[in-house]
Design an enzyme around this catalytic site. Structure first.
Site, PDB file in Angstrom:
ATOM      1  N   PRO A   1      -8.144 -16.752  -1.961  1.00  0.00           N
ATOM      2  CA  PRO A   1      -9.261 -15.810  -1.905  1.00  0.00           C
ATOM      3  C   PRO A   1      -8.737 -14.435  -1.507  1.00  0.00           C
ATOM      4  O   PRO A   1      -8.006 -14.306  -0.535  1.00  0.00           O
ATOM      5  CB  PRO A   1     -10.164 -16.405  -0.814  1.00  0.00           C
ATOM      6  CG  PRO A   1      -9.226 -17.173   0.070  1.00  0.00           C
ATOM      7  CD  PRO A   1      -8.165 -17.715  -0.842  1.00  0.00           C
ATOM      8  N   MET A   2      -9.083 -13.409  -2.276  1.00  0.00           N
ATOM      9  CA  MET A   2      -8.630 -12.052  -1.978  1.00  0.00           C
ATOM     10  C   MET A   2      -9.794 -11.089  -2.125  1.00  0.00           C
ATOM     11  O   MET A   2     -10.479 -11.080  -3.156  1.00  0.00           O
ATOM     12  CB  MET A   2      -7.476 -11.662  -2.909  1.00  0.00           C
ATOM     13  CG  MET A   2      -6.188 -12.425  -2.636  1.00  0.00           C
ATOM     14  SD  MET A   2      -4.857 -12.002  -3.789  1.00  0.00           S
ATOM     15  CE  MET A   2      -5.350 -12.991  -5.217  1.00  0.00           C
TER      16      MET A   2
ATOM     17  N   CYS B   1      -7.933 -13.837   8.261  1.00  0.00           N
ATOM     18  CA  CYS B   1      -7.938 -12.472   7.744  1.00  0.00           C
ATOM     19  C   CYS B   1      -7.508 -11.489   8.836  1.00  0.00           C
ATOM     20  O   CYS B   1      -8.091 -11.462   9.916  1.00  0.00           O
ATOM     21  CB  CYS B   1      -9.318 -12.104   7.224  1.00  0.00           C
ATOM     22  SG  CYS B   1      -9.408 -10.406   6.588  1.00  0.00           S
TER      23      CYS B   1
ATOM     24  N   ARG C   1      -0.673 -12.974  -3.978  1.00  0.00           N
ATOM     25  CA  ARG C   1      -0.133 -11.783  -4.649  1.00  0.00           C
ATOM     26  C   ARG C   1       0.635 -12.120  -5.924  1.00  0.00           C
ATOM     27  O   ARG C   1       0.834 -11.250  -6.774  1.00  0.00           O
ATOM     28  CB  ARG C   1       0.771 -11.012  -3.678  1.00  0.00           C
ATOM     29  CG  ARG C   1      -0.010 -10.326  -2.551  1.00  0.00           C
ATOM     30  CD  ARG C   1       0.931  -9.597  -1.605  1.00  0.00           C
ATOM     31  NE  ARG C   1       1.861 -10.508  -0.963  1.00  0.00           N
ATOM     32  CZ  ARG C   1       2.942 -10.103  -0.304  1.00  0.00           C
ATOM     33  NH1 ARG C   1       3.228  -8.818  -0.227  1.00  0.00           N
ATOM     34  NH2 ARG C   1       3.743 -10.987   0.267  1.00  0.00           N
TER      35      ARG C   1
END
Length: 322
Positions: A20-21, A107, A237
């Site tokens: 999840p980004m 996060c 990424r």
């Protein structure tokens, strides 16, 4: 609440997840990834439970819970600091067709940490346990957590992960860095074997997912040969370097294929049914327009566009002169 079907038990060995980004893995991009080379598990963007529970904020954040049918299994990832909001959100999510619920406790964003959510929960294990309990008692979906090794020091990892593993989670994703390290240092692969041993000692049924510097499926499979106790690998990424990173048989992809993915992204963006801002869409251009002759020049032209219509015109002009 009694548990329902646990999809985590029916995944390949090892399995691969798209991380999840924030402002990246929305329903539009996930569909493009699914068409390019789909992962075994999808996660939504982060959704704030307090925003979801607030009448004025619900409409704004609830679109983060949108998903397409082909994305199954898909896990809703939520964050916050108030157990009562987690409970209310879990009840709502349980009715939306998700495969599971994941609690973000990793996060490192300063605003998230300041609010007491994300990796701030590493510093408050008792609240973390209360939050997990609030979610579990209000859903029949499998509950998982995504976290980091610690807040400031790597030495925190053992005591912190032990607390989480004692909660009988369906899955635990460990990003192999601390909050302080962000993504500025290499992931601490040297700790994987010890983390596996701790999982086996406390909760062997909990699926262990490793996140951090995993660039593609091929690398994950190689890592699995070294660390047989890891159940899954999460790629973040790496998707920016290669939108085909989840493919099972890696191969070279043509300029036409990459541009085709961008065109598909533009179509899905327009079809999404929301007044989405165009500017954030530009962060995706480098994913698709990269690694072929003329990519830099084409990307520069795309970055100067102001809407999807202009972007399509640039692509069409490039196709005619390519």
């Amino acid at each position: 609440m009694s548990s329902g079907v646990n999809f985590w038990d029916n995944l390949p060995e090892p399995f691969f997840c798209l991380a999840p980004m924030e402002d990246v893995t929305d329903v539009v991009f996930r569909q493009v990834v699914s068409e390019a080379a789909r992962p075994d598990v999808f996660f939504t963007e982060f959704m704030n439970v307090s925003g979801f529970c607030h009448p004025q904020g619900k409409n704004q954040v609830s679109r983060r819970l949108e998903f397409a049918p082909e994305e199954q299994p898909i896990v809703a990832q939520i964050w916050g600091s108030k157990p009562e909001d987690f409970a209310e959100t879990a009840r709502a999510i349980s009715k939306l067709g998700f495969s599971g619920i994941d609690i973000n406790m990793g996060c490192p964003d300063k605003a998230v940490v300041k609010s007491g959510g994300g990796s701030a929960l590493i510093d408050d294990p008792s609240l973390s346990v209360e939050i997990i309990k609030a979610v579990r008692e209000n859903t029949n979906l499998p509950v998982s957590v995504k976290t980091r090794l610690g807040g400031v020091s790597i030495d925190e990892w053992r005591s912190w992960l032990a607390v989480l593993l004692q909660q009988d989670l369906s899955a635990l994703t460990v990003h192999l860095r601390t909050r302080k390290e962000m993504s500025k240092v290499p992931a601490h692969y040297e700790l994987i074997s010890e983390i596996v041993a701790l999982r086996d000692e406390i909760s062997s049924a909990t699926k262990l997912i490793i996140n951090g510097d995993v660039m593609d499926r091929e690398q994950g499979l190689a890592l699995s040969k070294k660390h047989s106790g890891v159940d899954g690998w999460m790629i973040g990424r790496g998707i920016f370097a290669n939108p085909f990173c989840f493919e099972k048989q890696p191969c070279a992809h043509s300029r036409q294929e990459l541009i085709g993915l961008l065109s598909r992204h533009l179509d899905l963006f327009d079809q999404s049914g929301h007044q989405r801002k165009f500017e954030p869409l530009k962060r995706f251009f480098k994913i698709y327009v990269n690694g072929f002759n003329g990519a830099k020049e084409l990307r520069e032209k795309l970055m100067a566009t102001k809407n999807t219509g202009e972007a399509r015109a640039v692509l069409e002009e490039n196709r005619n002169h390519g």
